[in-house]
Design a protein around this motif. Structure first.
Motif, PDB file in Angstrom:
ATOM      1  N   MET A   1      -1.420   1.614  20.953  1.00  0.00           N
ATOM      2  CA  MET A   1      -0.641   1.966  19.854  1.00  0.00           C
ATOM      3  C   MET A   1       0.197   0.802  19.294  1.00  0.00           C
ATOM      4  O   MET A   1       1.227   1.139  18.450  1.00  0.00           O
ATOM      5  CB  MET A   1       0.163   3.076  19.974  1.00  0.00           C
ATOM      6  N   ALA A   2      -0.154  -0.427  19.626  1.00  0.00           N
ATOM      7  CA  ALA A   2       0.698  -1.660  19.289  1.00  0.00           C
ATOM      8  C   ALA A   2       0.428  -1.761  17.712  1.00  0.00           C
ATOM      9  O   ALA A   2      -0.602  -1.614  17.106  1.00  0.00           O
ATOM     10  CB  ALA A   2       0.452  -2.765  20.134  1.00  0.00           C
ATOM     11  N   ASP A   3       1.427  -2.257  17.125  1.00  0.00           N
ATOM     12  CA  ASP A   3       1.271  -2.586  15.648  1.00  0.00           C
ATOM     13  C   ASP A   3       0.406  -3.842  15.694  1.00  0.00           C
ATOM     14  O   ASP A   3       0.105  -4.545  16.601  1.00  0.00           O
ATOM     15  CB  ASP A   3       2.810  -3.218  15.296  1.00  0.00           C
TER      16      ASP A   3
ATOM     17  N   GLN B   1     -11.389   5.686   8.226  1.00  0.00           N
ATOM     18  CA  GLN B   1     -11.005   6.734   8.784  1.00  0.00           C
ATOM     19  C   GLN B   1     -12.187   7.542   9.591  1.00  0.00           C
ATOM     20  O   GLN B   1     -11.705   8.379  10.723  1.00  0.00           O
ATOM     21  CB  GLN B   1     -10.374   8.161   7.723  1.00  0.00           C
ATOM     22  N   ALA B   2     -13.280   7.577   9.358  1.00  0.00           N
ATOM     23  CA  ALA B   2     -14.307   8.009  10.306  1.00  0.00           C
ATOM     24  C   ALA B   2     -14.724   7.307  11.550  1.00  0.00           C
ATOM     25  O   ALA B   2     -14.082   6.053  11.506  1.00  0.00           O
ATOM     26  CB  ALA B   2     -15.716   8.223   9.555  1.00  0.00           C
TER      27      ALA B   2
ATOM     28  N   ALA C   1      -9.087   5.652  11.839  1.00  0.00           N
ATOM     29  CA  ALA C   1      -7.736   5.576  11.318  1.00  0.00           C
ATOM     30  C   ALA C   1      -7.681   5.572  10.082  1.00  0.00           C
ATOM     31  O   ALA C   1      -8.297   5.358   9.177  1.00  0.00           O
ATOM     32  CB  ALA C   1      -7.439   3.725  11.843  1.00  0.00           C
ATOM     33  N   ARG C   2      -6.796   6.801   9.720  1.00  0.00           N
ATOM     34  CA  ARG C   2      -6.517   7.488   8.479  1.00  0.00           C
ATOM     35  C   ARG C   2      -5.163   6.547   7.989  1.00  0.00           C
ATOM     36  O   ARG C   2      -4.127   6.803   8.648  1.00  0.00           O
ATOM     37  CB  ARG C   2      -6.298   8.821   8.300  1.00  0.00           C
ATOM     38  N   VAL C   3      -5.013   6.059   6.675  1.00  0.00           N
ATOM     39  CA  VAL C   3      -3.670   5.353   6.158  1.00  0.00           C
ATOM     40  C   VAL C   3      -2.925   6.481   5.501  1.00  0.00           C
ATOM     41  O   VAL C   3      -3.455   7.422   4.773  1.00  0.00           O
ATOM     42  CB  VAL C   3      -4.154   4.242   5.096  1.00  0.00           C
TER      43      VAL C   3
ATOM     44  N   GLU D   1      -1.620   7.189  10.252  1.00  0.00           N
ATOM     45  CA  GLU D   1      -1.110   8.235  10.366  1.00  0.00           C
ATOM     46  C   GLU D   1      -0.702   8.535  11.947  1.00  0.00           C
ATOM     47  O   GLU D   1       0.282   9.366  12.296  1.00  0.00           O
ATOM     48  CB  GLU D   1      -2.386   9.499   9.992  1.00  0.00           C
ATOM     49  N   ASP D   2      -1.157   7.684  12.909  1.00  0.00           N
ATOM     50  CA  ASP D   2      -0.775   7.646  14.166  1.00  0.00           C
ATOM     51  C   ASP D   2       0.321   7.116  14.479  1.00  0.00           C
ATOM     52  O   ASP D   2       0.900   6.778  15.583  1.00  0.00           O
ATOM     53  CB  ASP D   2      -1.793   7.342  15.181  1.00  0.00           C
TER      54      ASP D   2
END
Length: 382
Positions: free
Chosen positions: A1-3, A38-39, A114-116, A127-128
C-alpha cells in the motif's frame, strides 16, 4: 500500500493508453511511466483490426509485435448483386496478445486492479488510498462527454466460433451486407482464424446506442446456419457501441481549462465517420513519445483540436448518412463507395482522404436524393 512516484502516469489500459506506454518503454526507457488500469488486465475484450495502409511504415515498430493474425492476400466486401476483393493486406490484434505484450514490456510499471478516485494537479489518489506523485499524466479512459457531440452509432456483437467442419472463408470479409437490413445499415464481418475457427461480428450503423446483445447473438447463430456451418462452441464473445460523430462542440467535449491531458476516444481521436480509432491511436502515441512532458495538457488538446478540424469532411458524410438515407437503404451508400479506387478507399479508412478523394466520393450519381442530402446538411439530425 506504499505511495508511488513516476514521471508520467497513463490512466487507462485500453488501446490508446497501452500504445502510449509501449511507445515510451521502447523509445524513452529512462522515463518513469506507470500505466494504471482498473481491470485485472489491459486491452479489455476486443479484436482491433487495421489495413496495412492505416499505419505508416515508420510506425509499424509499435504495432507489428501485437499482431495476432495477418491476411496478406487482402479482403472482400459483399453487397446485394456485387462482390469485390481488394488486395490491401489486413491485420488483427486480439486483447490477450495485447495484454501479454504490455505486461512483458512494462513489468512493474503496470498497475492493474487500480481505480483512480481523485486527479490532482501533480498527483493521483487511488480508491484504495494509495497516492501517486506524477508531474505529468494523461487520461485515456474511454469517451468524454458524448452529450457535447451529435452522434449516430456503430454497434456490434462479435463471436469467435469453433465449427464442426471447415468454413471455407479464405480471407476477411469486411462487410457482408447481403443480410437483412435491420436497425440501420447492417452487415456481418468475418475473420477466419483457422480452417474451423472464425470470428463473426454482426454490426449496425444505427440511430440509437441501445444494443440488443441477446437478439444479435441469435442473428449470428442464424447467419452461421445459413452458411451451412455447424457451431461446436462459442470460444469468445465481445460487444461494443462506437460513436459515429456528425457534429458537436469540441470545446464542450474537451473544455479549454481542463488541466489533464487526454488520449484516445476521450480526446476525440478517431475517424468520425467510422468510429475507427487504431490509426489515430498509433499516430498519437508515436507523436507523444517525442514531446516534452511539461505542458502536456495544452499540447495534447491542440493536437486533438487540429484533428477535430480535419474531421469536418467526415462529419459531413456522417450527417448525410444518418440524415438523408432511410435506415434500410444506407447500404447503398457503402456499396457505391466500394466501387471506387482501392487507394481512395484505403485513405478514407486511415482518415487521410485527399482533396481529389473528397470530390470523387461526392461526384457521380448519388445514392441518396440531392434534396435529402442538402436537407441533412442544413438541418443536422439531433
Amino acid at each position: 500500500m506504499a505511495d508511488l512516484e513516476c514521471d508520467l502516469a497513463i490512466i487507462g489500459g485500453g488501446l490508446a493508453g497501452g500504445l502510449i506506454a509501449l511507445a515510451f518503454a521502447e523509445r524513452r526507457p529512462g522515463t518513469r511511466i506507470l500505466l494504471i488500469e482498473q481491470a485485472d488486465h489491459v486491452g479489455g475484450n476486443h479484436i482491433w483490426s487495421f489495413f496495412d495502409g492505416d499505419v505508416d511504415a515508420r510506425d509499424r515498430w509499435l504495432v507489428d509485435p501485437l499482431v495476432s493474425s495477418r491476411w496478406s492476400q487482402g479482403h472482400e466486401v459483399r453487397f446485394p448483386g456485387y462482390r469485390r476483393q481488394l488486395d490491401t493486406p489486413y491485420n488483427s490484434i486480439a486483447s490477450p496478445r495485447f495484454d501479454a505484450h504490455v505486461r512483458a514490456a512494462l513489468g512493474n510499471r503496470l498497475l492493474t486492479g487500480a481505480r483512480v478516485a481523485t486527479i490532482g494537479r501533480q498527483f493521483l489518489v487511488l480508491e484504495d488510498g494509495r497516492r501517486i506523485s506524477a508531474p505529468a499524466m494523461i487520461d485515456a479512459r474511454g469517451a468524454g462527454d458524448l452529450s457535447a457531440l451529435r452522434c449516430g452509432w456503430q454497434k456490434f456483437v462479435g463471436q469467435t466460433l469453433r465449427l464442426a467442419q471447415p468454413h471455407g472463408i479464405a480471407w476477411p470479409v469486411i462487410m457482408d451486407a447481403t443480410v437483412a437490413q435491420i436497425d440501420g445499415y447492417r452487415f456481418v464481418y468475418l475473420l477466419p482464424r483457422d480452417a474451423r475457427t472464425i470470428f463473426v461480428e454482426d454490426t449496425y450503423y444505427s440511430d440509437g446506442p441501445a444494443l440488443d446483445a441477446e437478439g444479435i447473438a441469435e442473428r449470428i447463430a442464424a447467419y452461421a446456419q445459413a452458411q451451412g456451418w455447424q457451431v461446436e462452441e462459442v470460444i469468445h464473445s465481445e460487444s461494443g457501441v462506437l460513436p459515429v460523430v456528425h457534429g458537436g462542440d469540441f470545446d464542450r467535449y474537451w473544455p479549454v481549462d481542463d488541466p489533464v491531458a487526454r488520449a484516445g476516444v476521450k480526446a476525440g481521436l478517431f475517424q468520425p465517420m467510422t468510429g475507427y480509432s487504431l490509426p489515430d491511436a498509433v499516430r498519437f502515441a508515436t507523436w507523444l513519445v517525442e514531446q516534452p512532458l511539461k505542458g502536456l495538457p495544452a499540447a495534447t488538446r491542440t493536437y486533438a483540436a487540429t484533428h477535430w478540424k480535419k474531421g469536418l469532411y467526415y462529419r459531413l458524410l456522417g450527417r448525410m448518412l444518418f440524415g438523408a438515407a432511410a435506415p434500410d437503404q444506407r447500404w447503398r451508400i457503402f456499396a457505391r463507395f466500394y466501387r471506387l479506387r482501392p487507394g481512395l478507399i484505403q485513405r478514407f479508412y486511415a482518415g487521410r482522404s485527399t482533396i481529389a478523394d473528397r470530390i470523387r466520393i461526392l461526384c457521380g450519381r448519388p445514392p441518396v436524393r440531392i434534396r435529402d442530402a442538402m436537407h441533412a446538411l442544413l438541418n443536422p439530425p439531433a
